[in-house]
Design an enzyme around this catalytic site. Structure first.
Site: not given
Length: 602
Positions: A269, A302
Protein backbone atom coordinates in the site's frame (compact mmCIF):
# COMPACT_ATOMS: atom_id res chain seq x y z
CA UNK A 1 2.91 -20.97 39.33
CA UNK A 2 4.70 -22.53 36.33
CA UNK A 3 8.46 -22.72 36.79
CA UNK A 4 10.14 -20.89 33.90
CA UNK A 5 12.69 -22.66 31.75
CA UNK A 6 15.54 -20.14 31.58
CA UNK A 7 16.96 -19.46 28.15
CA UNK A 8 20.67 -20.18 27.81
CA UNK A 9 22.93 -17.16 27.82
CA UNK A 10 23.81 -15.94 24.36
CA UNK A 11 25.29 -12.67 23.17
CA UNK A 12 22.74 -10.00 22.23
CA UNK A 13 24.21 -9.77 18.72
CA UNK A 14 23.10 -13.34 18.11
CA UNK A 15 19.46 -12.63 18.93
CA UNK A 16 17.95 -13.29 15.55
CA UNK A 17 14.78 -15.11 16.64
CA UNK A 18 11.38 -13.54 16.33
CA UNK A 19 9.78 -11.38 18.99
CA UNK A 20 6.52 -12.29 20.70
CA UNK A 21 5.52 -15.89 21.51
CA UNK A 22 7.21 -18.78 19.68
CA UNK A 23 6.05 -22.38 20.37
CA UNK A 24 9.10 -24.62 20.51
CA UNK A 25 9.42 -27.21 17.72
CA UNK A 26 9.48 -30.15 20.16
CA UNK A 27 6.20 -29.06 21.79
CA UNK A 28 7.79 -28.64 25.22
CA UNK A 29 6.78 -25.04 25.71
CA UNK A 30 6.75 -21.50 24.36
CA UNK A 31 9.52 -18.93 24.25
CA UNK A 32 8.44 -15.35 24.96
CA UNK A 33 10.73 -12.57 23.78
CA UNK A 34 10.49 -8.78 24.04
CA UNK A 35 12.60 -5.87 22.86
CA UNK A 36 12.05 -2.60 24.71
CA UNK A 37 13.93 0.63 25.37
CA UNK A 38 11.36 1.96 27.84
CA UNK A 39 11.27 -0.70 30.58
CA UNK A 40 13.85 -1.94 33.06
CA UNK A 41 11.79 -4.92 34.24
CA UNK A 42 9.58 -7.09 32.02
CA UNK A 43 7.16 -9.86 32.93
CA UNK A 44 4.79 -11.99 30.92
CA UNK A 45 1.33 -12.82 32.26
CA UNK A 46 0.12 -16.14 30.84
CA UNK A 47 -3.42 -17.34 31.57
CA UNK A 48 -3.50 -15.07 34.61
CA UNK A 49 -0.10 -16.04 36.08
CA UNK A 50 2.83 -13.63 36.03
CA UNK A 51 6.40 -14.73 35.23
CA UNK A 52 9.63 -12.68 35.25
CA UNK A 53 11.61 -12.43 32.02
CA UNK A 54 15.41 -12.57 31.89
CA UNK A 55 17.26 -9.41 30.86
CA UNK A 56 19.59 -10.46 28.01
CA UNK A 57 20.97 -6.98 27.42
CA UNK A 58 20.44 -4.39 24.69
CA UNK A 59 16.74 -4.24 25.51
CA UNK A 60 15.98 -7.94 25.04
CA UNK A 61 14.02 -9.94 27.61
CA UNK A 62 13.18 -13.62 27.29
CA UNK A 63 11.68 -16.57 29.12
CA UNK A 64 10.61 -20.06 28.07
CA UNK A 65 7.56 -21.54 29.80
CA UNK A 66 5.94 -24.99 29.52
CA UNK A 67 2.73 -23.59 27.98
CA UNK A 68 1.13 -24.69 24.75
CA UNK A 69 -0.65 -22.98 21.84
CA UNK A 70 -3.98 -21.59 22.93
CA UNK A 71 -2.58 -19.91 26.04
CA UNK A 72 -3.44 -16.21 26.44
CA UNK A 73 -0.78 -13.69 27.42
CA UNK A 74 0.19 -10.03 27.91
CA UNK A 75 3.54 -8.41 28.64
CA UNK A 76 4.13 -6.17 31.68
CA UNK A 77 6.56 -3.30 31.08
CA UNK A 78 7.65 -2.01 34.50
CA UNK A 79 4.31 -3.31 35.74
CA UNK A 80 2.15 -1.77 32.98
CA UNK A 81 0.19 -4.36 30.97
CA UNK A 82 0.69 -4.05 27.22
CA UNK A 83 -0.55 -6.22 24.32
CA UNK A 84 2.11 -7.91 22.20
CA UNK A 85 2.68 -5.91 18.97
CA UNK A 86 4.07 -9.13 17.44
CA UNK A 87 1.03 -11.20 18.42
CA UNK A 88 0.02 -13.90 15.92
CA UNK A 89 -3.64 -13.64 16.99
CA UNK A 90 -5.65 -11.21 19.14
CA UNK A 91 -8.96 -12.98 19.85
CA UNK A 92 -10.28 -10.07 21.93
CA UNK A 93 -9.13 -7.25 19.68
CA UNK A 94 -6.05 -5.04 19.45
CA UNK A 95 -6.25 -3.96 23.11
CA UNK A 96 -6.57 -7.47 24.55
CA UNK A 97 -4.52 -10.54 25.34
CA UNK A 98 -2.73 -12.39 22.56
CA UNK A 99 -3.09 -16.11 21.91
CA UNK A 100 -0.08 -18.36 21.46
CA UNK A 101 -0.35 -19.69 17.90
CA UNK A 102 1.64 -22.48 16.24
CA UNK A 103 1.71 -21.39 12.60
CA UNK A 104 3.23 -24.73 11.58
CA UNK A 105 0.33 -26.83 12.91
CA UNK A 106 -1.99 -26.47 9.91
CA UNK A 107 -1.95 -29.53 7.63
CA UNK A 108 -1.69 -28.21 4.07
CA UNK A 109 -3.70 -30.16 1.51
CA UNK A 110 -1.96 -28.68 -1.54
CA UNK A 111 1.70 -28.35 -0.54
CA UNK A 112 2.98 -28.60 -4.12
CA UNK A 113 1.47 -25.30 -5.29
CA UNK A 114 4.28 -23.13 -6.66
CA UNK A 115 2.55 -19.84 -7.46
CA UNK A 116 1.68 -17.84 -10.56
CA UNK A 117 3.65 -15.78 -13.02
CA UNK A 118 2.41 -12.19 -13.11
CA UNK A 119 1.58 -12.63 -16.80
CA UNK A 120 -0.97 -15.28 -15.82
CA UNK A 121 -2.72 -13.17 -13.19
CA UNK A 122 -6.24 -11.82 -13.49
CA UNK A 123 -6.72 -10.18 -10.10
CA UNK A 124 -10.02 -10.07 -8.23
CA UNK A 125 -9.84 -7.63 -5.34
CA UNK A 126 -12.20 -8.38 -2.48
CA UNK A 127 -12.99 -7.12 1.00
CA UNK A 128 -13.67 -10.06 3.29
CA UNK A 129 -16.26 -8.26 5.39
CA UNK A 130 -18.51 -7.31 2.47
CA UNK A 131 -17.76 -10.02 -0.11
CA UNK A 132 -20.29 -12.35 1.54
CA UNK A 133 -23.21 -11.80 3.95
CA UNK A 134 -21.25 -13.57 6.70
CA UNK A 135 -18.03 -11.66 6.10
CA UNK A 136 -15.67 -14.53 7.02
CA UNK A 137 -12.86 -16.58 5.53
CA UNK A 138 -15.11 -19.66 5.53
CA UNK A 139 -17.90 -17.91 3.65
CA UNK A 140 -15.45 -16.47 1.11
CA UNK A 141 -13.98 -19.94 0.64
CA UNK A 142 -17.38 -21.18 -0.53
CA UNK A 143 -17.27 -18.61 -3.36
CA UNK A 144 -13.93 -19.82 -4.72
CA UNK A 145 -15.46 -22.21 -7.30
CA UNK A 146 -17.51 -19.27 -8.66
CA UNK A 147 -14.34 -17.20 -9.12
CA UNK A 148 -12.59 -20.12 -10.79
CA UNK A 149 -15.52 -20.61 -13.17
CA UNK A 150 -15.58 -16.89 -13.94
CA UNK A 151 -11.97 -17.05 -15.13
CA UNK A 152 -10.20 -15.33 -12.24
CA UNK A 153 -6.70 -16.62 -11.54
CA UNK A 154 -5.58 -14.53 -8.54
CA UNK A 155 -7.49 -13.24 -5.51
CA UNK A 156 -6.37 -9.96 -3.97
CA UNK A 157 -7.48 -9.65 -0.34
CA UNK A 158 -7.76 -6.21 1.18
CA UNK A 159 -5.74 -6.00 4.46
CA UNK A 160 -6.44 -8.54 7.18
CA UNK A 161 -3.91 -7.35 9.80
CA UNK A 162 -5.75 -6.65 13.07
CA UNK A 163 -7.36 -3.23 13.37
CA UNK A 164 -9.73 -1.76 16.00
CA UNK A 165 -13.47 -2.34 16.03
CA UNK A 166 -15.62 -4.89 14.22
CA UNK A 167 -15.52 -3.50 10.68
CA UNK A 168 -13.31 -1.41 8.44
CA UNK A 169 -11.28 -1.36 5.27
CA UNK A 170 -8.18 -2.58 7.13
CA UNK A 171 -5.76 0.22 6.26
CA UNK A 172 -5.56 1.27 9.93
CA UNK A 173 -3.92 -1.98 10.98
CA UNK A 174 -2.34 -1.87 14.45
CA UNK A 175 -0.95 -5.41 14.88
CA UNK A 176 0.59 -6.49 11.58
CA UNK A 177 1.16 -10.14 12.51
CA UNK A 178 -2.35 -10.93 13.78
CA UNK A 179 -5.20 -11.67 11.35
CA UNK A 180 -8.37 -9.66 12.11
CA UNK A 181 -10.47 -11.77 14.47
CA UNK A 182 -13.99 -11.00 13.09
CA UNK A 183 -12.99 -12.65 9.78
CA UNK A 184 -12.01 -15.89 11.52
CA UNK A 185 -9.04 -17.68 13.06
CA UNK A 186 -5.53 -17.98 11.54
CA UNK A 187 -6.11 -21.61 10.54
CA UNK A 188 -9.29 -20.57 8.69
CA UNK A 189 -7.28 -18.03 6.69
CA UNK A 190 -4.78 -20.78 5.89
CA UNK A 191 -7.65 -23.04 4.81
CA UNK A 192 -8.91 -20.29 2.47
CA UNK A 193 -5.49 -19.99 0.82
CA UNK A 194 -5.14 -23.78 0.68
CA UNK A 195 -8.55 -24.25 -0.96
CA UNK A 196 -7.76 -21.55 -3.53
CA UNK A 197 -4.51 -23.28 -4.42
CA UNK A 198 -6.42 -26.53 -4.82
CA UNK A 199 -8.52 -24.83 -7.51
CA UNK A 200 -5.49 -23.34 -9.24
CA UNK A 201 -6.09 -19.84 -7.83
CA UNK A 202 -3.32 -17.66 -6.43
CA UNK A 203 -4.00 -15.54 -3.35
CA UNK A 204 -2.40 -12.14 -2.73
CA UNK A 205 -2.60 -9.93 0.34
CA UNK A 206 -2.71 -6.15 0.65
CA UNK A 207 -0.25 -5.03 3.34
CA UNK A 208 0.27 -1.58 4.86
CA UNK A 209 3.90 -0.84 5.68
CA UNK A 210 3.74 2.97 5.49
CA UNK A 211 1.89 3.70 8.77
CA UNK A 212 0.06 2.15 11.69
CA UNK A 213 -3.51 2.88 12.67
CA UNK A 214 -4.00 5.49 15.41
CA UNK A 215 -5.74 3.07 17.78
CA UNK A 216 -4.20 -0.14 19.12
CA UNK A 217 -0.57 0.34 18.03
CA UNK A 218 1.60 -0.36 21.08
CA UNK A 219 5.02 -0.28 19.42
CA UNK A 220 5.96 3.11 20.86
CA UNK A 221 5.16 1.83 24.38
CA UNK A 222 7.94 -0.71 23.86
CA UNK A 223 10.36 1.55 21.97
CA UNK A 224 9.83 5.03 20.50
CA UNK A 225 12.82 4.16 18.27
CA UNK A 226 10.46 2.48 15.79
CA UNK A 227 9.33 5.96 14.71
CA UNK A 228 11.03 9.16 13.57
CA UNK A 229 10.37 12.87 12.96
CA UNK A 230 12.73 12.80 9.96
CA UNK A 231 9.71 11.75 7.93
CA UNK A 232 6.02 12.40 8.33
CA UNK A 233 3.00 10.43 7.26
CA UNK A 234 -0.43 11.78 6.40
CA UNK A 235 -1.79 9.00 8.64
CA UNK A 236 0.40 9.27 11.73
CA UNK A 237 3.98 8.97 12.97
CA UNK A 238 6.71 8.40 10.41
CA UNK A 239 8.21 4.90 10.41
CA UNK A 240 11.99 4.69 10.76
CA UNK A 241 13.03 1.96 8.33
CA UNK A 242 16.69 2.72 9.15
CA UNK A 243 16.06 1.35 12.66
CA UNK A 244 16.93 -2.35 12.58
CA UNK A 245 13.94 -3.53 14.60
CA UNK A 246 11.42 -1.65 12.46
CA UNK A 247 13.12 -3.02 9.37
CA UNK A 248 12.92 -6.58 10.71
CA UNK A 249 9.31 -6.04 11.72
CA UNK A 250 8.43 -5.20 8.11
CA UNK A 251 10.52 -7.84 6.34
CA UNK A 252 9.58 -10.49 8.90
CA UNK A 253 5.92 -9.71 8.41
CA UNK A 254 6.22 -10.17 4.65
CA UNK A 255 7.98 -13.49 5.17
CA UNK A 256 5.27 -14.66 7.57
CA UNK A 257 2.41 -14.07 5.14
CA UNK A 258 4.29 -15.70 2.27
CA UNK A 259 5.94 -18.57 4.14
CA UNK A 260 3.52 -19.48 6.93
CA UNK A 261 0.21 -18.52 5.31
CA UNK A 262 1.50 -19.34 1.80
CA UNK A 263 0.18 -16.22 0.09
CA UNK A 264 1.49 -15.89 -3.45
CA UNK A 265 2.38 -12.23 -3.20
CA UNK A 266 1.78 -8.89 -1.57
CA UNK A 267 0.31 -5.62 -2.72
CA UNK A 268 2.27 -2.88 -0.94
CA UNK A 269 0.00 0.00 0.00
CA UNK A 270 1.07 3.58 -0.84
CA UNK A 271 4.76 2.94 -1.45
CA UNK A 272 5.21 6.63 -2.28
CA UNK A 273 4.68 7.15 1.47
CA UNK A 274 7.60 4.90 2.47
CA UNK A 275 10.57 7.33 2.54
CA UNK A 276 13.80 5.64 3.60
CA UNK A 277 17.30 7.14 3.92
CA UNK A 278 18.98 3.76 4.48
CA UNK A 279 21.77 2.61 2.14
CA UNK A 280 19.35 -0.04 0.80
CA UNK A 281 15.76 1.15 0.50
CA UNK A 282 13.26 -0.92 2.44
CA UNK A 283 11.39 -1.75 -0.79
CA UNK A 284 14.56 -3.15 -2.35
CA UNK A 285 15.29 -5.25 0.74
CA UNK A 286 11.70 -6.51 0.77
CA UNK A 287 12.05 -7.59 -2.85
CA UNK A 288 15.35 -9.34 -2.16
CA UNK A 289 14.00 -11.24 0.85
CA UNK A 290 10.74 -12.20 -0.81
CA UNK A 291 12.38 -13.51 -3.95
CA UNK A 292 14.77 -15.61 -1.87
CA UNK A 293 11.89 -17.62 -0.40
CA UNK A 294 11.70 -19.96 -3.38
CA UNK A 295 8.71 -20.67 -5.59
CA UNK A 296 7.00 -17.71 -7.22
CA UNK A 297 6.26 -14.78 -4.93
CA UNK A 298 5.30 -11.41 -6.35
CA UNK A 299 5.41 -7.87 -4.96
CA UNK A 300 3.19 -5.15 -6.39
CA UNK A 301 3.45 -1.47 -5.52
CA UNK A 302 0.52 0.88 -5.25
CA UNK A 303 2.35 3.99 -6.45
CA UNK A 304 1.04 7.02 -8.36
CA UNK A 305 4.50 8.38 -9.20
CA UNK A 306 5.00 6.36 -12.43
CA UNK A 307 8.55 5.32 -11.53
CA UNK A 308 9.83 2.34 -13.54
CA UNK A 309 12.79 1.93 -11.16
CA UNK A 310 10.43 0.37 -8.64
CA UNK A 311 10.65 -2.65 -10.96
CA UNK A 312 13.95 -2.18 -12.78
CA UNK A 313 16.09 -1.14 -9.77
CA UNK A 314 14.23 -2.09 -6.59
CA UNK A 315 13.13 -5.45 -7.93
CA UNK A 316 9.37 -5.24 -7.40
CA UNK A 317 7.29 -7.12 -9.96
CA UNK A 318 4.54 -4.67 -10.88
CA UNK A 319 2.82 -1.36 -10.19
CA UNK A 320 -0.84 -0.40 -9.81
CA UNK A 321 -1.16 2.26 -12.54
CA UNK A 322 -3.58 5.08 -11.78
CA UNK A 323 -3.38 6.73 -15.19
CA UNK A 324 -5.34 4.07 -17.07
CA UNK A 325 -8.24 4.15 -14.59
CA UNK A 326 -8.31 7.95 -14.48
CA UNK A 327 -8.26 8.33 -18.25
CA UNK A 328 -11.11 5.82 -18.67
CA UNK A 329 -13.18 7.57 -16.00
CA UNK A 330 -12.62 11.07 -17.39
CA UNK A 331 -13.37 9.84 -20.91
CA UNK A 332 -16.75 8.47 -19.81
CA UNK A 333 -17.78 11.05 -17.19
CA UNK A 334 -15.93 14.25 -18.15
CA UNK A 335 -14.96 14.65 -14.47
CA UNK A 336 -12.15 17.07 -13.73
CA UNK A 337 -12.28 17.60 -9.97
CA UNK A 338 -9.32 16.77 -7.75
CA UNK A 339 -6.75 14.45 -9.27
CA UNK A 340 -8.96 13.96 -12.33
CA UNK A 341 -7.92 17.51 -13.26
CA UNK A 342 -4.68 16.09 -14.61
CA UNK A 343 -6.48 14.08 -17.30
CA UNK A 344 -8.34 15.16 -20.42
CA UNK A 345 -10.16 12.00 -21.44
CA UNK A 346 -10.84 10.90 -25.05
CA UNK A 347 -9.96 8.06 -27.38
CA UNK A 348 -6.74 9.90 -28.20
CA UNK A 349 -5.65 10.10 -24.54
CA UNK A 350 -6.52 6.45 -23.93
CA UNK A 351 -4.43 5.43 -26.93
CA UNK A 352 -1.46 7.33 -25.53
CA UNK A 353 -1.73 5.59 -22.14
CA UNK A 354 -1.91 2.17 -23.80
CA UNK A 355 1.05 2.90 -26.07
CA UNK A 356 3.23 4.40 -23.35
CA UNK A 357 2.05 2.29 -20.36
CA UNK A 358 1.00 5.38 -18.42
CA UNK A 359 0.33 9.00 -19.28
CA UNK A 360 2.77 10.93 -17.14
CA UNK A 361 6.41 10.27 -18.00
CA UNK A 362 7.91 13.60 -16.94
CA UNK A 363 5.17 16.07 -17.85
CA UNK A 364 4.07 18.74 -15.39
CA UNK A 365 1.33 17.53 -13.04
CA UNK A 366 -0.73 20.71 -12.67
CA UNK A 367 -3.16 19.64 -9.95
CA UNK A 368 -3.73 22.24 -7.24
CA UNK A 369 -1.48 21.68 -4.26
CA UNK A 370 0.59 19.00 -6.01
CA UNK A 371 2.30 20.90 -8.84
CA UNK A 372 5.42 19.04 -9.97
CA UNK A 373 6.90 17.03 -12.81
CA UNK A 374 5.52 13.51 -12.60
CA UNK A 375 6.73 10.17 -13.89
CA UNK A 376 9.40 8.73 -16.16
CA UNK A 377 9.22 6.77 -19.43
CA UNK A 378 8.25 3.13 -18.93
CA UNK A 379 9.96 1.69 -22.02
CA UNK A 380 11.87 -0.84 -19.89
CA UNK A 381 8.70 -2.41 -18.46
CA UNK A 382 6.77 -5.22 -20.08
CA UNK A 383 2.98 -5.38 -20.10
CA UNK A 384 2.44 -7.61 -17.02
CA UNK A 385 4.19 -5.08 -14.78
CA UNK A 386 1.32 -2.61 -15.36
CA UNK A 387 -1.72 -3.47 -13.24
CA UNK A 388 -4.73 -1.82 -14.89
CA UNK A 389 -8.28 -1.47 -13.59
CA UNK A 390 -11.50 0.42 -14.24
CA UNK A 391 -12.50 0.06 -10.57
CA UNK A 392 -10.73 -0.69 -7.29
CA UNK A 393 -11.48 -0.13 -3.62
CA UNK A 394 -9.80 3.30 -3.58
CA UNK A 395 -11.32 4.72 -6.72
CA UNK A 396 -14.82 3.71 -5.59
CA UNK A 397 -14.39 4.42 -1.88
CA UNK A 398 -12.76 7.80 -2.45
CA UNK A 399 -16.10 8.99 -3.76
CA UNK A 400 -18.58 10.55 -1.35
CA UNK A 401 -21.15 7.76 -1.55
CA UNK A 402 -18.90 4.98 -2.83
CA UNK A 403 -20.59 4.84 -6.23
CA UNK A 404 -19.08 2.61 -8.88
CA UNK A 405 -18.24 3.62 -12.45
CA UNK A 406 -21.47 2.21 -13.89
CA UNK A 407 -23.53 4.04 -11.24
CA UNK A 408 -22.63 7.40 -12.80
CA UNK A 409 -25.57 8.83 -14.72
CA UNK A 410 -23.25 9.80 -17.57
CA UNK A 411 -22.05 6.22 -18.10
CA UNK A 412 -24.28 3.87 -20.07
CA UNK A 413 -24.22 0.12 -19.54
CA UNK A 414 -22.89 -0.17 -23.09
CA UNK A 415 -19.97 2.12 -22.30
CA UNK A 416 -19.24 0.22 -19.10
CA UNK A 417 -19.15 -3.08 -20.95
CA UNK A 418 -16.99 -1.48 -23.65
CA UNK A 419 -14.50 -0.36 -20.99
CA UNK A 420 -14.54 -3.91 -19.59
CA UNK A 421 -13.71 -5.31 -23.03
CA UNK A 422 -10.75 -2.95 -23.33
CA UNK A 423 -9.43 -3.85 -19.87
CA UNK A 424 -9.58 -7.61 -20.34
CA UNK A 425 -8.13 -7.81 -23.85
CA UNK A 426 -5.03 -5.68 -23.21
CA UNK A 427 -1.82 -7.55 -22.32
CA UNK A 428 -1.43 -5.53 -19.12
CA UNK A 429 -2.38 -7.30 -15.89
CA UNK A 430 -6.10 -6.67 -15.20
CA UNK A 431 -7.64 -6.17 -11.78
CA UNK A 432 -11.38 -6.44 -11.03
CA UNK A 433 -13.09 -5.25 -7.88
CA UNK A 434 -15.69 -7.48 -6.24
CA UNK A 435 -19.03 -7.39 -8.07
CA UNK A 436 -17.60 -5.51 -11.03
CA UNK A 437 -18.22 -8.52 -13.24
CA UNK A 438 -21.99 -8.17 -12.90
CA UNK A 439 -22.13 -4.36 -12.54
CA UNK A 440 -23.14 -4.73 -8.89
CA UNK A 441 -25.81 -2.40 -7.58
CA UNK A 442 -24.13 -2.06 -4.20
CA UNK A 443 -21.74 0.84 -3.53
CA UNK A 444 -18.45 0.54 -1.65
CA UNK A 445 -18.21 3.62 0.60
CA UNK A 446 -15.56 4.09 3.26
CA UNK A 447 -16.53 2.62 6.62
CA UNK A 448 -14.85 2.21 10.00
CA UNK A 449 -15.61 1.38 13.63
CA UNK A 450 -13.57 3.77 15.76
CA UNK A 451 -14.96 4.70 19.14
CA UNK A 452 -15.58 8.05 20.79
CA UNK A 453 -13.74 11.14 19.66
CA UNK A 454 -11.54 9.22 17.20
CA UNK A 455 -14.64 8.12 15.29
CA UNK A 456 -15.77 11.74 14.93
CA UNK A 457 -12.30 12.79 13.83
CA UNK A 458 -12.26 10.08 11.15
CA UNK A 459 -15.63 11.21 9.79
CA UNK A 460 -14.64 14.88 9.71
CA UNK A 461 -11.12 14.20 8.47
CA UNK A 462 -12.45 12.27 5.50
CA UNK A 463 -14.57 15.23 4.41
CA UNK A 464 -11.51 17.49 4.62
CA UNK A 465 -9.26 15.03 2.77
CA UNK A 466 -11.60 14.98 -0.24
CA UNK A 467 -12.86 18.57 0.00
CA UNK A 468 -11.87 19.11 -3.63
CA UNK A 469 -14.71 16.77 -4.65
CA UNK A 470 -17.92 18.81 -4.50
CA UNK A 471 -19.93 15.68 -3.66
CA UNK A 472 -18.29 15.59 -0.20
CA UNK A 473 -19.99 18.88 0.63
CA UNK A 474 -23.46 17.36 0.20
CA UNK A 475 -25.84 16.23 2.89
CA UNK A 476 -26.02 12.62 1.76
CA UNK A 477 -22.44 11.53 2.46
CA UNK A 478 -22.74 8.27 4.45
CA UNK A 479 -21.31 8.40 7.96
CA UNK A 480 -18.28 6.05 7.90
CA UNK A 481 -19.00 5.15 11.52
CA UNK A 482 -22.59 4.01 10.94
CA UNK A 483 -23.05 0.24 10.75
CA UNK A 484 -25.57 0.80 7.95
CA UNK A 485 -22.76 2.18 5.74
CA UNK A 486 -20.88 -1.11 6.14
CA UNK A 487 -23.97 -3.30 5.65
CA UNK A 488 -24.93 -1.38 2.52
CA UNK A 489 -21.60 -2.33 0.93
CA UNK A 490 -22.24 -6.08 1.12
CA UNK A 491 -22.63 -7.65 -2.31
CA UNK A 492 -26.15 -8.66 -3.41
CA UNK A 493 -25.30 -12.07 -4.85
CA UNK A 494 -28.87 -12.89 -5.85
CA UNK A 495 -28.88 -10.12 -8.49
CA UNK A 496 -25.92 -11.28 -10.54
CA UNK A 497 -27.77 -13.32 -13.18
CA UNK A 498 -30.65 -10.86 -13.66
CA UNK A 499 -31.18 -8.39 -16.50
CA UNK A 500 -28.27 -6.05 -17.19
CA UNK A 501 -26.31 -7.73 -14.40
CA UNK A 502 -26.57 -11.07 -16.19
CA UNK A 503 -25.60 -9.51 -19.53
CA UNK A 504 -22.50 -8.02 -17.98
CA UNK A 505 -21.59 -11.24 -16.17
CA UNK A 506 -21.85 -13.21 -19.41
CA UNK A 507 -19.55 -10.72 -21.11
CA UNK A 508 -16.95 -11.08 -18.36
CA UNK A 509 -17.06 -14.86 -18.65
CA UNK A 510 -16.60 -14.59 -22.41
CA UNK A 511 -13.77 -12.06 -22.13
CA UNK A 512 -11.89 -14.12 -19.57
CA UNK A 513 -12.32 -17.27 -21.65
CA UNK A 514 -10.92 -15.43 -24.66
CA UNK A 515 -8.04 -13.99 -22.63
CA UNK A 516 -7.22 -17.50 -21.39
CA UNK A 517 -7.55 -19.39 -24.69
CA UNK A 518 -6.82 -17.02 -27.58
CA UNK A 519 -3.22 -17.48 -28.82
CA UNK A 520 -2.88 -13.84 -29.88
CA UNK A 521 -4.30 -12.19 -26.75
CA UNK A 522 -2.23 -14.65 -24.72
CA UNK A 523 0.98 -12.94 -25.87
CA UNK A 524 1.60 -10.58 -22.94
CA UNK A 525 3.93 -8.15 -24.65
CA UNK A 526 3.63 -4.43 -25.34
CA UNK A 527 5.67 -4.98 -28.48
CA UNK A 528 2.72 -6.74 -30.12
CA UNK A 529 0.18 -3.95 -29.72
CA UNK A 530 -0.44 -0.49 -31.03
CA UNK A 531 -3.30 1.86 -30.13
CA UNK A 532 -4.73 4.83 -31.96
CA UNK A 533 -7.96 6.65 -32.65
CA UNK A 534 -10.19 7.86 -35.41
CA UNK A 535 -12.06 10.76 -33.86
CA UNK A 536 -14.00 9.31 -30.92
CA UNK A 537 -13.24 5.72 -31.82
CA UNK A 538 -10.40 3.94 -30.03
CA UNK A 539 -8.63 1.12 -31.79
CA UNK A 540 -6.05 -1.35 -30.47
CA UNK A 541 -4.28 -3.72 -32.87
CA UNK A 542 -2.33 -6.92 -32.07
CA UNK A 543 0.10 -8.41 -34.59
CA UNK A 544 1.79 -11.70 -33.66
CA UNK A 545 3.05 -14.85 -35.33
CA UNK A 546 -0.22 -16.47 -34.20
CA UNK A 547 -2.42 -13.96 -36.02
CA UNK A 548 -3.92 -10.49 -35.87
CA UNK A 549 -6.59 -8.93 -33.67
CA UNK A 550 -8.17 -5.48 -33.55
CA UNK A 551 -10.42 -4.00 -30.87
CA UNK A 552 -12.71 -1.09 -31.67
CA UNK A 553 -14.42 0.89 -28.90
CA UNK A 554 -17.02 3.35 -30.13
CA UNK A 555 -16.95 6.32 -27.74
CA UNK A 556 -19.34 8.33 -29.90
CA UNK A 557 -22.87 8.93 -28.69
CA UNK A 558 -24.32 7.38 -31.83
CA UNK A 559 -23.94 4.19 -33.82
CA UNK A 560 -20.81 3.82 -35.94
CA UNK A 561 -20.94 2.50 -39.53
CA UNK A 562 -17.68 0.58 -39.83
CA UNK A 563 -17.25 1.49 -43.47
CA UNK A 564 -16.93 5.14 -42.38
CA UNK A 565 -13.57 4.33 -40.81
CA UNK A 566 -10.40 4.31 -42.82
CA UNK A 567 -9.23 1.16 -41.06
CA UNK A 568 -8.58 -2.31 -42.37
CA UNK A 569 -9.99 -4.78 -39.87
CA UNK A 570 -9.44 -8.52 -39.60
CA UNK A 571 -12.42 -10.34 -41.16
CA UNK A 572 -13.93 -12.23 -38.22
CA UNK A 573 -15.97 -10.78 -35.35
CA UNK A 574 -14.70 -12.68 -32.32
CA UNK A 575 -16.47 -10.80 -29.53
CA UNK A 576 -19.04 -8.06 -29.17
CA UNK A 577 -19.43 -6.27 -25.83
CA UNK A 578 -23.24 -6.71 -25.89
CA UNK A 579 -23.40 -10.20 -27.38
CA UNK A 580 -20.29 -11.94 -26.05
CA UNK A 581 -18.49 -14.51 -28.19
CA UNK A 582 -20.09 -14.20 -31.61
CA UNK A 583 -19.44 -14.54 -35.32
CA UNK A 584 -21.20 -11.31 -36.29
CA UNK A 585 -22.41 -7.96 -35.01
CA UNK A 586 -26.08 -7.61 -34.02
CA UNK A 587 -26.35 -4.91 -36.68
CA UNK A 588 -23.97 -6.03 -39.43
CA UNK A 589 -21.44 -3.36 -40.33
CA UNK A 590 -22.44 -1.17 -37.37
CA UNK A 591 -21.08 -0.73 -33.87
CA UNK A 592 -23.53 0.79 -31.40
CA UNK A 593 -22.80 3.77 -29.16
CA UNK A 594 -20.46 2.81 -26.32
CA UNK A 595 -19.95 -0.69 -27.67
CA UNK A 596 -16.71 -2.53 -28.38
CA UNK A 597 -15.92 -5.38 -30.76
CA UNK A 598 -12.88 -7.59 -31.24
CA UNK A 599 -11.99 -8.65 -34.77
CA UNK A 600 -9.55 -11.40 -35.69
CA UNK A 601 -8.09 -13.61 -38.36
CA UNK A 602 -9.43 -17.17 -38.42
Amino acid sequence: MIAPQRSPAHPPAALTGRLGAQPLPDGSGTRFRVWTTTAAVVHVRVDGETHPMTDLGEGFFEVTLPVRPGARYLFLLDGAARPDPYARFLPNGVHGEAEVIDLSAYQWQHPDWRGLALADCVFYELHLGTFTPEGTYRAAQEKLPYLKDLGITAIQLMPVAAFPGQRGWGYDGAALYAPFEPYGRPEELMAFVDAAHGLGLGVFLDVVYNHFGPDGNYLSAYAPDYFTDRFHSAWGMGLDYAEGHMRRLITGNARMWLRDYRFDGLRLDATASMPDDSPVHILQELAQEVHMLGGTHLLLAEDHRNLPELVTDYGLDGIWVDDFHHEVRVTLTDEHEGYYGGFQGSAKELAQVINRGWKYEGQFWNVKGEEHERGKPADALEAPSFVYCIQNHDQIGNRAIGDRLHHDEKVTQQEYRGASALLLTLPMTPLLFQGQEWAASTPFPFFSDHHGELGKMVSEGRKKEFAYFSSFAGEHVPDPQAESTFLGAKLAWDEREEGEHGTTLNLYRALLKLRREDPVLGQRSRRNIEAGHVGDVLWVRWRTAQGERALLWNLKKEALPLDSLELTLPPQVMLHSESGLTGELPQPGTLGAGEAALFGTP
